[in-house]
Write an enzyme that holds these catalytic residues in place. Structure first.
Site, PDB file in Angstrom:
ATOM      1  N   PHE B 111     -17.367 -60.122 -38.102  1.00 49.94           N
ATOM      2  CA  PHE B 111     -18.429 -59.629 -37.240  1.00 49.94           C
ATOM      3  C   PHE B 111     -17.827 -59.122 -35.929  1.00 49.94           C
ATOM      4  CE2 PHE B 111     -21.652 -60.518 -33.885  1.00 49.94           C
ATOM      5  CZ  PHE B 111     -22.523 -59.503 -34.242  1.00 49.94           C
ATOM      6  N   LYS B 161     -10.198 -64.227 -29.590  1.00 51.58           N
ATOM      7  CA  LYS B 161     -10.984 -65.297 -28.956  1.00 51.58           C
ATOM      8  C   LYS B 161     -10.264 -66.646 -28.987  1.00 51.58           C
ATOM      9  CE  LYS B 161     -15.584 -67.263 -28.715  1.00 51.58           C
ATOM     10  NZ  LYS B 161     -16.964 -67.219 -29.197  1.00 51.58           N
ATOM     11  N   MET B 474     -23.088 -24.576 -17.714  1.00 48.18           N
ATOM     12  CA  MET B 474     -21.787 -24.012 -18.036  1.00 48.18           C
ATOM     13  C   MET B 474     -21.779 -23.432 -19.448  1.00 48.18           C
ATOM     14  SD  MET B 474     -19.010 -23.191 -16.784  1.00 48.18           S
ATOM     15  CE  MET B 474     -18.274 -24.069 -15.422  1.00 48.18           C
TER      16      MET B 474
HETATM   17  C1  TPP Z   1     -19.490 -35.534 -23.125  1.00 45.14           C
HETATM   18  C2  TPP Z   1     -19.493 -34.049 -23.092  1.00 45.14           C
HETATM   19  N1  TPP Z   1     -20.188 -33.347 -24.014  1.00 45.14           N
HETATM   20  C3  TPP Z   1     -20.211 -32.000 -23.973  1.00 45.14           C
HETATM   21  C4  TPP Z   1     -19.516 -31.318 -23.014  1.00 45.14           C
HETATM   22  C5  TPP Z   1     -19.537 -29.789 -22.990  1.00 45.14           C
HETATM   23  N2  TPP Z   1     -20.151 -29.309 -21.762  1.00 45.14           N
HETATM   24  C6  TPP Z   1     -19.425 -28.891 -20.702  1.00 45.14           C
HETATM   25  S1  TPP Z   1     -20.369 -28.431 -19.416  1.00 45.14           S
HETATM   26  C7  TPP Z   1     -21.789 -28.751 -20.244  1.00 45.14           C
HETATM   27  C8  TPP Z   1     -23.129 -28.545 -19.601  1.00 45.14           C
HETATM   28  C9  TPP Z   1     -23.378 -29.480 -18.505  1.00 45.14           C
HETATM   29  O1  TPP Z   1     -24.701 -29.376 -18.095  1.00 45.14           O
HETATM   30  P1  TPP Z   1     -25.181 -29.968 -16.727  1.00 45.14           P
HETATM   31  O2  TPP Z   1     -24.706 -31.350 -16.576  1.00 45.14           O
HETATM   32  O3  TPP Z   1     -26.643 -29.751 -16.589  1.00 45.14           O
HETATM   33  O4  TPP Z   1     -24.367 -29.132 -15.678  1.00 45.14           O
HETATM   34  P2  TPP Z   1     -24.513 -27.585 -15.246  1.00 45.14           P
HETATM   35  O5  TPP Z   1     -23.448 -26.840 -15.949  1.00 45.14           O
HETATM   36  O6  TPP Z   1     -25.879 -27.127 -15.625  1.00 45.14           O
HETATM   37  O7  TPP Z   1     -24.285 -27.605 -13.785  1.00 45.14           O
HETATM   38  C10 TPP Z   1     -21.502 -29.190 -21.536  1.00 45.14           C
HETATM   39  C11 TPP Z   1     -22.527 -29.526 -22.541  1.00 45.14           C
HETATM   40  C12 TPP Z   1     -18.770 -32.093 -22.104  1.00 45.14           C
HETATM   41  N3  TPP Z   1     -18.021 -31.533 -21.177  1.00 45.14           N
HETATM   42  N4  TPP Z   1     -18.790 -33.440 -22.143  1.00 45.14           N
END
Ligand code: TPP
Ligand code: MG
Lengths: 163, 565
Positions: B111, B161, B474
């Site tokens: 487990f 443990k 992004m």
């Molecule tokens: C854990 C994770 N999943 C996916 C990504 C791919 N990724 C890079 S930027 C982004 C968008 C981020 O969105 P947000 O936090 O709203 O920031 P914004 O770009 O809108 O300022 C994604 C999905 C990542 N960097 N990290």
């Protein structure tokens, strides 16, 4: 280019997987890998046959050196060295082939180490290319099984890999 | 004789660890019991193990100390993997203590058993499974030693443990010798001399400074060196604060979202002095394009494998950045004459600066760049800024001028969304009373939002600057530019009401929708609500993009600039 990397590594559980993991994670080739403890049982000696450009080889040695368990790394093929590989090959040995197999083993300085009515196991040591030639010299239909250790090597003369 | 669990705690005390971030569970119950019986090591109970590791990571990043996380076996461990990989990619010293099922159950699918050493192996500097209580103290000592020396990194110690229950003499080694681990510190003097000679001949020099400057606490020395040489300095995303951004010799960040002047200066330099940086793909763009220019490269790095990995180096110097720069300074004391042509190079750089590549479009909506500029003003440029990953991260990096090291806390290498809030917690634990803002997006913040609860429990007054564009901005930017505006899955719909959410957690929430409200709201948050966590939901222009931009596969000088669209 073909390279033989020799590694002295702490004989800890998991040490082998650190090396193997490094090669797969970074996309390096492993053509063969042998490992066993040295005269000092706290250390293992590993020999890896790999290939790659000079840049790749430089990275391989640097990355290996970075592993915390690795004590020393050398690229044996950079200077004079000897290398050997052991093969055990089981062949069909019946009728006229029985005599022919014996003759081939003798030519290649192999030893027959197991005999049954219909098979031989031949032990052969040498450079990998010699083992390749032996296989090529046999009738493929008569080969039942092969097992090879992979290359192990050592520097000539005063070239010594030690802690 | 004391128990293994007590040994663990005693080791932490010996290492002067004042706080660990963790989450209890079956296999670490003995350790938690030992923790309960003392008050030297404080424990911060997170809400998800990923956050414990991020917080420990930021504790390290924002101080010179090694962060520590403590989690249970199985799911406790698997939840930490993102955090460990994040720290590994940015070379952050950290020790993660993990519980394991009792020794005799290992390998039986017990487990909450998982192969911790196996799962974490590719993303740690090193890891250990403790097999004998007699090895426990020495193993923990080794873990701290390995984590903090050489090129730093996370180290995992997996403790079954039964070992935490066994009794043993406690003896903490003062120092440690490992035949297989002897990182280089001092650089090769001959190489350093060669480097100084080349610096003297440089006509179009640049100092390219990375995270290694921060990790080796060499910011001050680097500044001294740069001033002496009168060379321009560019910082990587990880190196921000390693050279004062407001200094006249700073050309700003380089790379995919670097400034016009930084990227051009890097590309056309005839001598690059790379300091604790690794020429990664986000920095140099297309490597063939980068190599098309003839130049000499001097590279100082503690990790030999970082040198000549992606760019051929002429003068490799393996060593601690701090020590090597110190040697350089000593040599320069003997007299240094900057080549007269460097004056022309500065003229060229000023011309590039004239391009004002960080100017941005005005809008009736709040522009994210504007929020960061105001944040900079309101905090006097002196806050710790944590960030997540996305456009907001780049805006924070571009518009907050970091003058000091260890103030910019972000996931550069792995690019992990969700780090921002737990990073804020780690910063505050290492720097009590500091101003901490987490510049995030509505996507990222939701990846570790449960930590608002931890912040409530321990009174951690982080200011969450949510640059809310309602989009995975992004991703949307790339889709807009390279996928003909096919916005596949980059909208974030059904967003929570962040103000109410913050209030539900017992914090202060604000929604800011008009540009004129930005500054007053920030002031209010940092004064009236100084001691509160404030969730500031800035509703920003959803179309704002990050410029300059070097598209994937393009050369460093082939930037897309704001006005070109
Ligand atoms: C854990 C994770 N999943 C996916 C990504 C791919 N990724 C890079 S930027 C982004 C968008 C981020 O969105 P947000 O936090 O709203 O920031 P914004 O770009 O809108 O300022 C994604 C999905 C990542 N960097 N990290
Ligand atoms: Mg967003």
């Amino acid at each position: 280019m073909r390279h033989i990397i020799s590694i002295l590594i702490e004989n800890e559980s998991g040490a082998l997987s650190r090396v193997a993991g490094l090669f797969s994670a970074r996309g390096y080739n492993i053509e063969s890998l042998t490992v066993a403890p040295t005269e000092d049982p706290s250390l293992s000696r590993m020999t890896i046959l790999t290939s790659g450009s000079d840049d790749v080889l430089e990275q391989i040695t640097k990355q290996l050196n970075k592993l915390v368990d690795v004590v020393k790394v050398v690229d044996l093929s950079e200077a004079a060295h000897v290398e050997r590989e052991l093969m055990l090959i089981k062949v069909r040995a019946t009728g006229k082939d029985r005599e022919e197999m014996k003759r081939m083993a003798d030519i290649f300085r192999g030893r027959i180490i197991d005999v049954t009515e219909s098979t031989y196991v031949i032990e052969l040591t040498g450079a990998s290319s010699k083992l390749d030639s032996f296989i090529a010299a046999l009738d493929a239909g008569l080969i039942l099984e092969t097992v090879r250790t992979g290359v192990c090597g050592i520097g000539r003369g005063d070239r010594i890999l030690k802690v | 004789m004391i128990s293994g669990a007590e040994i663990v705690i005693r080791c932490l005390q010996e290492e002067k660890v004042d706080c660990v971030f963790g989450y209890p569970g079956g296999s670490v119950l003995h350790i938690y019991d030992a923790l309960f019986k003392q008050d030297q090591v404080k424990h911060i109970l997170v809400r998800h193990e990923q956050a414990a590791v991020h917080a420990a990571d930021a504790y390290s990043r924002s101080s010179q100390r090694v962060g520590v996380a403590l989690v249970t076996s199985g799911p406790g461990v698997t939840n930490t993997v993102t955090g460990i990989a994040t720290a590994y990619m940015d070379s952050i010293p950290m020790v993660v203590l993990t519980g394991q099922v009792p020794t005799q159950y290992i390998g039986q699918d017990a487990f909450q058993e998982c192969d911790t050493v196996g799962i974490t192996r590719p993303c740690v500097k090193h890891n250990f499974l403790v097999k004998d209580v007699k090895d426990l103290a020495l193993t923990i000592k080794k873990a701290f030693h390995i984590a903090a020396t050489g090129r730093p990194g996370p180290v995992v110690v997996d403790i079954p443990k039964d070992i935490t229950a066994q009794m043993c003499e406690f003896d903490y080694p003062k120092s440690i010798q490992m035949r297989s681990y002897n990182p280089v510190v001092k650089g090769h003097l001959g190489q350093i001399k060669k480097a100084v000679q080349i610096l003297q001949e440089a006509k179009r020099p640049i100092i390219y400074a990375g995270g290694g400057v921060i990790l080796s606490d060499a910011a001050e020395k680097l500044t001294e060196l740069a001033r002496k040489l009168n060379f321009p300095v560019t910082n990587t995303l990880m190196g921000l604060g390693g050279y004062p951004a407001t200094d006249a010799q700073s050309v700003g960040m380089l790379g995919m979202h670097g400034t016009f002047e930084a990227n051009n200066a890097m590309h056309y330099a005839d001598v690059i002095l790379a300091v604790g940086a690794r020429f990664d793909d986000r920095v140099i763009g297309n490597p063939e394009h980068f190599s098309s220019e003839k130049r000499r490269v001097i590279h100082i790095d503690i990790d030999p494998s970082s040198i000549s990995k992606r760019v051929k180096v002429d003068v490799p110097i393996v060593g601690n950045v701090l020590d090597v720069i110190d040697e350089m300074l000593k040599l320069l004391d003997g007299g240094f004459t900057t080549d007269p042509e460097v004056a022309d190079w500065w003229k060229q750089i000023d011309e590039w600066r004239g391009r004002k590549s960080l100017a941005y479009r005005q809008s009736d909506h709040i522009m994210p760049q504007f929020v960061v500029e105001k944040l900079y003003e309101v905090t006097g440029g002196d806050a710790f800024i944590t960030s997540d990953v996305g456009q907001h991260q780049m805006f924070a990096a571009q518009y907050y001028k970091f003058d000091k090291p260890r103030r910019w806390i972000n996931s550069g290498g792995l690019g992990t969304m969700g780090v921002g809030l737990p990073y804020g917690m780690g910063v505050l634990m290492a720097n009590p009373g500091a101003q901490v803002a987490c510049v995030t997006g509505e996507g990222s913040i939701q990846m570790c939002i449960q930590e608002m609860s931890t912040c409530k429990q321990y009174g951690l007054p982080i200011k969450i600057i949510n640059l809310n564009n309602g989009m995975l901005g992004m991703v949307r930017q790339w889709q807009e530019m390279f996928y003909s505006k096919r916005y596949s899955q980059s909208y974030v719909t059904s967003l929570p009401d962040f103000v109410k959410l913050a209030e539900a957690y017992g914090h202060v929430g604000m929604r800011i929708e008009k540009p004129e409200d930005v500054e007053p709201a920030l002031r209010k948050a940092f004064t009236e609500h100084k001691d509160d966590l404030v969730f500031m939901d800035f509703i920003i222009d959803p179309g704002a993009n990050v410029f300059p931009m070097v598209a994937a596969g393009k050369g460093l000088t082939e930037m897309i600039l704001a006005e070109e669209l």
